[in-house]
Scaffold this motif. Sequence first.
Motif, PDB file in Angstrom:
ATOM      1  N   TRP A 135       0.842  -1.191   0.000  1.00 54.54           N
ATOM      2  CA  TRP A 135       0.000   0.000   0.000  1.00 54.54           C
ATOM      3  C   TRP A 135       0.883   1.249   0.000  1.00 54.54           C
ATOM      4  CZ3 TRP A 135       0.617   2.765   4.576  1.00 54.54           C
ATOM      5  CH2 TRP A 135       1.159   2.066   5.645  1.00 54.54           C
ATOM      6  N   PRO A 136       0.443   2.307  -0.678  1.00 54.88           N
ATOM      7  CA  PRO A 136       1.277   3.513  -0.787  1.00 54.88           C
ATOM      8  C   PRO A 136       1.138   4.423   0.431  1.00 54.88           C
ATOM      9  CG  PRO A 136      -0.701   3.773  -2.084  1.00 54.88           C
ATOM     10  CD  PRO A 136      -0.739   2.370  -1.513  1.00 54.88           C
ATOM     11  N   LEU A 137       2.217   5.071   0.782  1.00 52.05           N
ATOM     12  CA  LEU A 137       2.242   6.065   1.839  1.00 52.05           C
ATOM     13  C   LEU A 137       2.809   7.340   1.216  1.00 52.05           C
ATOM     14  CD1 LEU A 137       1.979   6.905   4.818  1.00 52.05           C
ATOM     15  CD2 LEU A 137       4.312   6.025   5.155  1.00 52.05           C
ATOM     16  N   LEU A 138       1.995   8.367   1.093  1.00 51.04           N
ATOM     17  CA  LEU A 138       2.413   9.629   0.486  1.00 51.04           C
ATOM     18  C   LEU A 138       2.495  10.698   1.562  1.00 51.04           C
ATOM     19  CD1 LEU A 138       0.024   9.487  -2.596  1.00 51.04           C
ATOM     20  CD2 LEU A 138       2.396   8.699  -2.454  1.00 51.04           C
ATOM     21  N   LEU A 139       3.659  11.323   1.701  1.00 51.83           N
ATOM     22  CA  LEU A 139       3.885  12.342   2.728  1.00 51.83           C
ATOM     23  C   LEU A 139       4.455  13.596   2.079  1.00 51.83           C
ATOM     24  CD1 LEU A 139       5.600   9.950   5.252  1.00 51.83           C
ATOM     25  CD2 LEU A 139       3.306  10.894   5.479  1.00 51.83           C
ATOM     26  N   ASP A 140       3.849  14.730   2.347  1.00 50.30           N
ATOM     27  CA  ASP A 140       4.316  16.004   1.803  1.00 50.30           C
ATOM     28  C   ASP A 140       4.768  16.892   2.956  1.00 50.30           C
ATOM     29  OD1 ASP A 140       4.858  18.256   0.347  1.00 50.30           O
ATOM     30  OD2 ASP A 140       2.797  18.595  -0.321  1.00 50.30           O
ATOM     31  N   ASP A 141       6.072  17.047   3.122  1.00 52.69           N
ATOM     32  CA  ASP A 141       6.661  17.828   4.212  1.00 52.69           C
ATOM     33  C   ASP A 141       6.004  17.503   5.554  1.00 52.69           C
ATOM     34  OD1 ASP A 141       8.730  19.248   2.970  1.00 52.69           O
ATOM     35  OD2 ASP A 141       7.337  20.750   2.184  1.00 52.69           O
ATOM     36  N   PRO A 142       6.045  16.239   5.975  1.00 48.95           N
ATOM     37  CA  PRO A 142       5.321  15.850   7.194  1.00 48.95           C
ATOM     38  C   PRO A 142       5.853  16.461   8.479  1.00 48.95           C
ATOM     39  CG  PRO A 142       6.756  14.082   6.501  1.00 48.95           C
ATOM     40  CD  PRO A 142       6.797  15.126   5.415  1.00 48.95           C
ATOM     41  N   ALA A 143       7.077  16.958   8.478  1.00 53.49           N
ATOM     42  CA  ALA A 143       7.650  17.500   9.709  1.00 53.49           C
ATOM     43  C   ALA A 143       7.499  19.014   9.819  1.00 53.49           C
ATOM     44  CB  ALA A 143       9.124  17.114   9.813  1.00 53.49           C
ATOM     45  N   THR A 144       6.824  19.628   8.860  1.00 53.24           N
ATOM     46  CA  THR A 144       6.641  21.077   8.915  1.00 53.24           C
ATOM     47  C   THR A 144       5.944  21.465  10.213  1.00 53.24           C
ATOM     48  OG1 THR A 144       6.509  21.237   6.515  1.00 53.24           O
ATOM     49  CG2 THR A 144       5.549  23.050   7.769  1.00 53.24           C
ATOM     50  N   GLY A 145       6.537  22.395  10.935  1.00 55.04           N
ATOM     51  CA  GLY A 145       5.950  22.890  12.170  1.00 55.04           C
ATOM     52  C   GLY A 145       6.291  22.083  13.406  1.00 55.04           C
ATOM     53  N   LEU A 146       7.000  20.970  13.232  1.00 54.63           N
ATOM     54  CA  LEU A 146       7.363  20.155  14.396  1.00 54.63           C
ATOM     55  C   LEU A 146       8.647  20.672  15.021  1.00 54.63           C
ATOM     56  CD1 LEU A 146       6.729  16.524  13.085  1.00 54.63           C
ATOM     57  CD2 LEU A 146       5.185  17.989  14.404  1.00 54.63           C
ATOM     58  N   ASP A 147       8.759  20.542  16.337  1.00 55.46           N
ATOM     59  CA  ASP A 147      10.024  20.872  16.976  1.00 55.46           C
ATOM     60  C   ASP A 147      10.990  19.700  16.759  1.00 55.46           C
ATOM     61  OD1 ASP A 147       9.493  18.874  18.916  1.00 55.46           O
ATOM     62  OD2 ASP A 147       8.691  20.333  20.328  1.00 55.46           O
ATOM     63  N   VAL A 148      12.219  19.856  17.192  1.00 54.97           N
ATOM     64  CA  VAL A 148      13.257  18.855  16.923  1.00 54.97           C
ATOM     65  C   VAL A 148      12.883  17.484  17.474  1.00 54.97           C
ATOM     66  CG1 VAL A 148      15.658  18.220  17.376  1.00 54.97           C
ATOM     67  CG2 VAL A 148      15.094  20.560  16.768  1.00 54.97           C
ATOM     68  N   ALA A 149      12.398  17.418  18.709  1.00 54.01           N
ATOM     69  CA  ALA A 149      12.069  16.124  19.318  1.00 54.01           C
ATOM     70  C   ALA A 149      10.943  15.427  18.561  1.00 54.01           C
ATOM     71  CB  ALA A 149      11.678  16.311  20.778  1.00 54.01           C
ATOM     72  N   ASP A 150       9.897  16.172  18.219  1.00 57.09           N
ATOM     73  CA  ASP A 150       8.787  15.572  17.482  1.00 57.09           C
ATOM     74  C   ASP A 150       9.211  15.143  16.076  1.00 57.09           C
ATOM     75  OD1 ASP A 150       7.020  15.793  19.604  1.00 57.09           O
ATOM     76  OD2 ASP A 150       6.244  17.741  18.937  1.00 57.09           O
ATOM     77  N   ARG A 151      10.067  15.941  15.449  1.00 56.41           N
ATOM     78  CA  ARG A 151      10.573  15.581  14.120  1.00 56.41           C
ATOM     79  C   ARG A 151      11.338  14.267  14.184  1.00 56.41           C
ATOM     80  NH1 ARG A 151      15.312  18.991  11.808  1.00 56.41           N
ATOM     81  NH2 ARG A 151      16.409  17.533  13.118  1.00 56.41           N
ATOM     82  N   GLU A 152      12.206  14.122  15.189  1.00 59.53           N
ATOM     83  CA  GLU A 152      12.994  12.897  15.325  1.00 59.53           C
ATOM     84  C   GLU A 152      12.098  11.689  15.580  1.00 59.53           C
ATOM     85  OE1 GLU A 152      16.324  12.672  14.633  1.00 59.53           O
ATOM     86  OE2 GLU A 152      15.965  14.734  14.002  1.00 59.53           O
ATOM     87  N   GLN A 153      11.046  11.870  16.383  1.00 60.10           N
ATOM     88  CA  GLN A 153      10.117  10.777  16.636  1.00 60.10           C
ATOM     89  C   GLN A 153       9.380  10.379  15.361  1.00 60.10           C
ATOM     90  OE1 GLN A 153       7.597  11.864  19.924  1.00 60.10           O
ATOM     91  NE2 GLN A 153       9.331  12.080  21.320  1.00 60.10           N
ATOM     92  N   LEU A 154       8.987  11.354  14.559  1.00 66.80           N
ATOM     93  CA  LEU A 154       8.340  11.061  13.274  1.00 66.80           C
ATOM     94  C   LEU A 154       9.277  10.274  12.365  1.00 66.80           C
ATOM     95  CD1 LEU A 154       6.080  11.441  11.129  1.00 66.80           C
ATOM     96  CD2 LEU A 154       7.265  13.549  10.480  1.00 66.80           C
ATOM     97  N   ILE A 155      10.510  10.712  12.259  1.00 69.08           N
ATOM     98  CA  ILE A 155      11.476  10.023  11.395  1.00 69.08           C
ATOM     99  C   ILE A 155      11.728   8.609  11.901  1.00 69.08           C
ATOM    100  CG2 ILE A 155      13.860  10.038  10.552  1.00 69.08           C
ATOM    101  CD1 ILE A 155      13.651  13.164  10.702  1.00 69.08           C
TER     102      ILE A 155
END
Length: 108
Positions: free
Chosen positions: A5-25
Amino acid sequence: MPSPWPLLLDDPATGLDVADREQLIDRLEVLGLTRLEPASVLVNRHLEELPPGTTHAMLLRDGRCLVAGRVGEILAGLQASACFDHPVRFTQVDGWWSVRTRRPAPAE
């Protein structure tokens, strides 16, 4: 649904702080390692947000594909500087990409 199944993400970390960005990644990386392994497309302007394990990249300029292929080949080539119309140098450490501007040597 197609398989995988496809997963399409467009700048998913926009607006996240560093900790939240790292958790997303981290979660994207784990998702890519699962048995389901979704086919994913991540549109991004920030290479430090590419999950380790990213295999392919496409550089776009003016809405057109400039170059596409294996991520290491794409980012190591001169096309990246052409894409940004600025001299850049990409490095990878422990699976993580970063980019720096190439600067001329200081005049003595």
